[in-house]
Design an enzyme around this catalytic site. Sequence first.
Site, PDB file in Angstrom:
ATOM      1  N   ILE A   1       0.823  -0.973  -0.392  1.00  0.00           N
ATOM      2  CA  ILE A   1      -0.338   0.436   0.312  1.00  0.00           C
ATOM      3  C   ILE A   1       0.895   1.425   0.322  1.00  0.00           C
ATOM      4  O   ILE A   1       1.708   1.751   0.758  1.00  0.00           O
ATOM      5  CB  ILE A   1      -0.618   0.234   1.685  1.00  0.00           C
ATOM      6  CG1 ILE A   1      -1.258  -1.165   1.227  1.00  0.00           C
ATOM      7  CG2 ILE A   1      -1.805   1.100   2.260  1.00  0.00           C
ATOM      8  CD1 ILE A   1      -2.491  -1.630  -0.069  1.00  0.00           C
TER       9      ILE A   1
ATOM     10  N   THR B   1      -5.253   7.565   0.202  1.00  0.00           N
ATOM     11  CA  THR B   1      -5.905   7.243  -0.859  1.00  0.00           C
ATOM     12  C   THR B   1      -6.649   6.069  -1.745  1.00  0.00           C
ATOM     13  O   THR B   1      -7.632   5.323  -2.459  1.00  0.00           O
ATOM     14  CB  THR B   1      -5.157   7.660  -2.327  1.00  0.00           C
ATOM     15  OG1 THR B   1      -3.840   6.908  -1.855  1.00  0.00           O
ATOM     16  CG2 THR B   1      -5.148   9.442  -2.015  1.00  0.00           C
TER      17      THR B   1
ATOM     18  N   GLU C   1     -10.074  -1.690  -9.458  1.00  0.00           N
ATOM     19  CA  GLU C   1     -12.119  -1.690  -9.970  1.00  0.00           C
ATOM     20  C   GLU C   1     -11.978  -3.060  -8.586  1.00  0.00           C
ATOM     21  O   GLU C   1     -12.343  -3.207  -8.577  1.00  0.00           O
ATOM     22  CB  GLU C   1     -12.063  -1.626 -11.022  1.00  0.00           C
ATOM     23  CG  GLU C   1     -11.892  -0.917 -12.258  1.00  0.00           C
ATOM     24  CD  GLU C   1     -11.946  -2.005 -13.625  1.00  0.00           C
ATOM     25  OE1 GLU C   1     -12.510  -2.708 -13.946  1.00  0.00           O
ATOM     26  OE2 GLU C   1     -12.977  -0.656 -14.111  1.00  0.00           O
TER      27      GLU C   1
END
Length: 251
Positions: A142, A147, A218
């Site tokens: 990450i 974000t 996504e």
Amino acid sequence: LGAVNKVIKLVIADAKSPLHGLKDEDIIVQNGGLYSKVKPTVGELYTDILKRQGLQDVRASAITKVSTRQSTEANPATAGSAEAQIEDESKGNAAVQADEKLDRKPYSFHSFGAHFVKVLVDPDLGMVHVQKVVGVMDVGTIMNLKTAKNQIMGGMVFGIGMALMEETQYDPNRGRPVIKDLSNYLVPVNADMPDFEVEFINKPDTIISPIGARGIGEIGITGITAAVANAIYHATGKRIRQLPITPDKLI
């Protein structure tokens, strides 16, 4: 890697930095900043580092060739230029060297995740309210926790809309969309938002790259519709297989 190395050198040489005097190998990159490998709580964000140095950004470029990537002929860097210096640094970087030698053909690179949904269903009106959504994602390293969470939450909102509201209806005679604008097209709004809880495994995938980060575009929406449908089935005993799951399908 070149830009990160530049910032690492800045903090090592900066007496005001909590990382001052450390060695390159004792500094790790995580959560949008640089931190001590021995004491992970000691460190600072990139924004603080650049602000103290009076910089807007730090830029670098590097040329890396990997066996499974399509090779392209890059313009050779001029000797003594900044590009040539960064290229030399990259060639001497152990992570880049290992990356160049790695054969990625046996591997498949995907991000993974699991969603858990809690719903409330009105038995008389068939109205469904998503009360809570929990998502656990395995997307490699990450780079920026804030974000990354926002990205996953946005996907969850999309999934709720797909599961319960959004539908394009067509005129059976003309074959044209009946709903032509957002005035009659339902999408989730603030009042529809559940409690969100997003967690990350945060395990670097060093096979995909030295940084270890995979795609996060996504993965937040994938699986939400199925989780909502399963939660409705658990609450009502009705298995709905056509989206959106509107009240008329539950009463």
